[in-house]
Design a protein around this motif. Structure first.
Motif, PDB file in Angstrom:
ATOM      1  N   GLY A  30       0.820  -1.194   0.000  1.00  0.00           N
ATOM      2  CA  GLY A  30       0.000   0.000   0.000  1.00  0.00           C
ATOM      3  C   GLY A  30       0.857   1.248   0.000  1.00  0.00           C
ATOM      4  O   GLY A  30       2.073   1.205   0.200  1.00  0.00           O
ATOM      5  N   PRO A  31       0.225   2.409  -0.205  1.00  0.00           N
ATOM      6  CA  PRO A  31       0.979   3.663  -0.257  1.00  0.00           C
ATOM      7  C   PRO A  31       1.474   4.078   1.115  1.00  0.00           C
ATOM      8  O   PRO A  31       1.016   3.578   2.145  1.00  0.00           O
ATOM      9  N   VAL A  32       2.407   4.999   1.129  1.00  0.00           N
ATOM     10  CA  VAL A  32       2.768   5.698   2.354  1.00  0.00           C
ATOM     11  C   VAL A  32       1.796   6.867   2.480  1.00  0.00           C
ATOM     12  O   VAL A  32       1.612   7.624   1.527  1.00  0.00           O
ATOM     13  N   VAL A  33       1.162   6.994   3.624  1.00  0.00           N
ATOM     14  CA  VAL A  33       0.174   8.046   3.860  1.00  0.00           C
ATOM     15  C   VAL A  33       0.747   9.060   4.837  1.00  0.00           C
ATOM     16  O   VAL A  33       1.336   8.687   5.863  1.00  0.00           O
ATOM     17  N   VAL A  34       0.590  10.337   4.539  1.00  0.00           N
ATOM     18  CA  VAL A  34       1.073  11.378   5.435  1.00  0.00           C
ATOM     19  C   VAL A  34      -0.040  12.385   5.677  1.00  0.00           C
ATOM     20  O   VAL A  34      -0.737  12.799   4.752  1.00  0.00           O
ATOM     21  N   GLY A  35      -0.229  12.770   6.939  1.00  0.00           N
ATOM     22  CA  GLY A  35      -1.213  13.772   7.295  1.00  0.00           C
ATOM     23  C   GLY A  35      -0.610  15.169   7.200  1.00  0.00           C
ATOM     24  O   GLY A  35       0.495  15.409   7.677  1.00  0.00           O
ATOM     25  N   VAL A  36      -1.336  16.088   6.554  1.00  0.00           N
ATOM     26  CA  VAL A  36      -0.829  17.440   6.301  1.00  0.00           C
ATOM     27  C   VAL A  36      -1.839  18.468   6.787  1.00  0.00           C
ATOM     28  O   VAL A  36      -3.046  18.312   6.585  1.00  0.00           O
ATOM     29  N   ASP A  37      -1.352  19.532   7.421  1.00  0.00           N
ATOM     30  CA  ASP A  37      -2.225  20.629   7.821  1.00  0.00           C
ATOM     31  C   ASP A  37      -1.661  21.996   7.438  1.00  0.00           C
ATOM     32  O   ASP A  37      -2.222  23.023   7.772  1.00  0.00           O
ATOM     33  N   GLY A  38      -0.525  22.002   6.744  1.00  0.00           N
ATOM     34  CA  GLY A  38       0.087  23.260   6.333  1.00  0.00           C
ATOM     35  C   GLY A  38       1.185  23.748   7.239  1.00  0.00           C
ATOM     36  O   GLY A  38       1.930  24.664   6.888  1.00  0.00           O
ATOM     37  N   SER A  39       1.323  23.145   8.418  1.00  0.00           N
ATOM     38  CA  SER A  39       2.389  23.540   9.336  1.00  0.00           C
ATOM     39  C   SER A  39       3.737  23.071   8.801  1.00  0.00           C
ATOM     40  O   SER A  39       3.820  22.133   8.007  1.00  0.00           O
ATOM     41  N   GLU A  40       4.793  23.704   9.252  1.00  0.00           N
ATOM     42  CA  GLU A  40       6.134  23.313   8.822  1.00  0.00           C
ATOM     43  C   GLU A  40       6.439  21.888   9.263  1.00  0.00           C
ATOM     44  O   GLU A  40       7.108  21.132   8.556  1.00  0.00           O
ATOM     45  N   SER A  41       5.935  21.511  10.445  1.00  0.00           N
ATOM     46  CA  SER A  41       6.152  20.156  10.926  1.00  0.00           C
ATOM     47  C   SER A  41       5.527  19.133   9.985  1.00  0.00           C
ATOM     48  O   SER A  41       6.138  18.101   9.675  1.00  0.00           O
ATOM     49  N   SER A  42       4.314  19.407   9.513  1.00  0.00           N
ATOM     50  CA  SER A  42       3.661  18.453   8.614  1.00  0.00           C
ATOM     51  C   SER A  42       4.325  18.425   7.246  1.00  0.00           C
ATOM     52  O   SER A  42       4.396  17.383   6.597  1.00  0.00           O
ATOM     53  N   LEU A  43       4.849  19.562   6.794  1.00  0.00           N
ATOM     54  CA  LEU A  43       5.559  19.588   5.516  1.00  0.00           C
ATOM     55  C   LEU A  43       6.884  18.843   5.604  1.00  0.00           C
ATOM     56  O   LEU A  43       7.308  18.185   4.652  1.00  0.00           O
ATOM     57  N   ALA A  44       7.539  18.936   6.765  1.00  0.00           N
ATOM     58  CA  ALA A  44       8.752  18.141   6.980  1.00  0.00           C
ATOM     59  C   ALA A  44       8.402  16.658   6.973  1.00  0.00           C
ATOM     60  O   ALA A  44       9.163  15.818   6.461  1.00  0.00           O
ATOM     61  N   ALA A  45       7.235  16.319   7.520  1.00  0.00           N
ATOM     62  CA  ALA A  45       6.786  14.930   7.509  1.00  0.00           C
ATOM     63  C   ALA A  45       6.531  14.456   6.083  1.00  0.00           C
ATOM     64  O   ALA A  45       6.764  13.287   5.752  1.00  0.00           O
TER      65      ALA A  45
END
Length: 293
Positions: A3-18
């Motif tokens: 399956g794919p790698v899933v990443v949660g994003v909210d626009g924060s720098e932390s989520s973009l680094a993730a």
């Protein structure tokens, strides 16, 4: 292909680094990357100017498109050959990510967030996600040392087998060494059944250390033939589990822990040990669930 790698994003720098870490993980696995943003009720979280049942009319569509486009650019910069898909979902992030984990090979989240992802690692939310996600959950924090080993927390329990397998596979994909760490002390509970054992608990430190050494060796046995390219280093330390893991993480590129355990790692995702690792590790942490409920 998994399956794919899933990443949660909210626009924060932390989520973009993730997102960047998730793109790298997808590239290693040869799978796609799924970027997910979740938003939910109540209306207080919708920008002024439009009703909560009409996000596009409230100007949310432009905001979300910009956030997701930025995330996709970050992913493609790291792994240009990885196929990226984007999804905006109405719902609580915990529920959305838990559902996404059912078809994912890895779920990635940042250590801090904004909006409805805020507080992802500030209490029961992170514990619940790590304990109940249907795939390994990686929390991106600290700094990754690309030359460091994959650090595996070993407790010797059968529930830790999926974490051990994941750590070996991850080390192989990364071309990294594996550092298997087992912390013990005279308060580590072990049953020594024999006619000479007294009815009360006593500790022969040499005997206990030998037992812990055997436990560590047995936990890693059988993997050398499957992963001949992985150099394994065993670390048996007489110390408390939390500081031993946190200290060792300073030189690692990833920490891998099981969702359940015994001995020094009992209640790994229910108490202070999990909080210490998730909050204080110096590099990303992946929690691998045992599969039992």
């Amino acid at each position: 292909m998994g399956g794919p790698v899933v990443v949660g994003v909210d626009g924060s720098e932390s989520s973009l680094a993730a997102v960047e870490v998730a793109a790298h993980e997808a590239d290693l696995r040869g799978v796609g990357l799924r970027v997910v943003h979740a938003f939910g009720w109540p209306a207080a979280h919708v920008p002024p100017g439009g009703p909560p049942w009409n996000p596009a009319g409230a100007g949310l569509r432009e905001l979300l498109d910009g956030t997701m486009a930025k995330a996709e650019r970050r992913a493609q910069k790291v792994a240009p050959m990885v196929e990226v898909s984007r999804e905006v979902v109405l719902g609580e992030p915990l529920m959305v990510l838990e559902i996404e984990s059912r078809s994912a090979s890895l779920l990635v989240a940042g250590s801090r967030g904004l909006g409805r992802f805020s507080g992802l690692l500030l209490g029961s939310t992170a514990v619940h996600l790590a304990a109940h996600g249907r795939c390994p959950v990686m929390v991106v924090r600290g700094r990754t040392d690309p030359k460091g080993p994959v650090l595996l927390a070993v407790d010797g329990s059968p529930a830790a087998e999926p974490a051990i397998e994941f750590a070996f596979a991850e080390a192989s994909m990364r071309g990294a060494d594996l550092l298997a760490l087992h912390a013990w002390n005279t308060r580590t509970e072990r049953a020594y059944d024999g006619p000479g054992d007294p009815p009360f608990v006593t500790y022969d430190e040499d005997r206990l250390r030998d037992e812990e050494e055997r436990l560590l060796a047995e936990a890693l046995s059988g993997r050398r033939s499957k992963y001949p390219d992985v150099a394994v280093h065993r670390s048996l330390v007489r110390a408390r589990t939390r500081p031993a893991l946190v200290e060792a993480s300073a030189g690692a590129q990833l920490v891998v822990v099981g969702a359940r355990g015994r001995g020094g790692f009992a209640g790994m995702l229910l108490g202070s040990v999990s909080q210490a690792v998730l909050h204080h590790a110096h590099c990303p942490v992946t929690v691998v669930r045992s599969g039992g409920e």
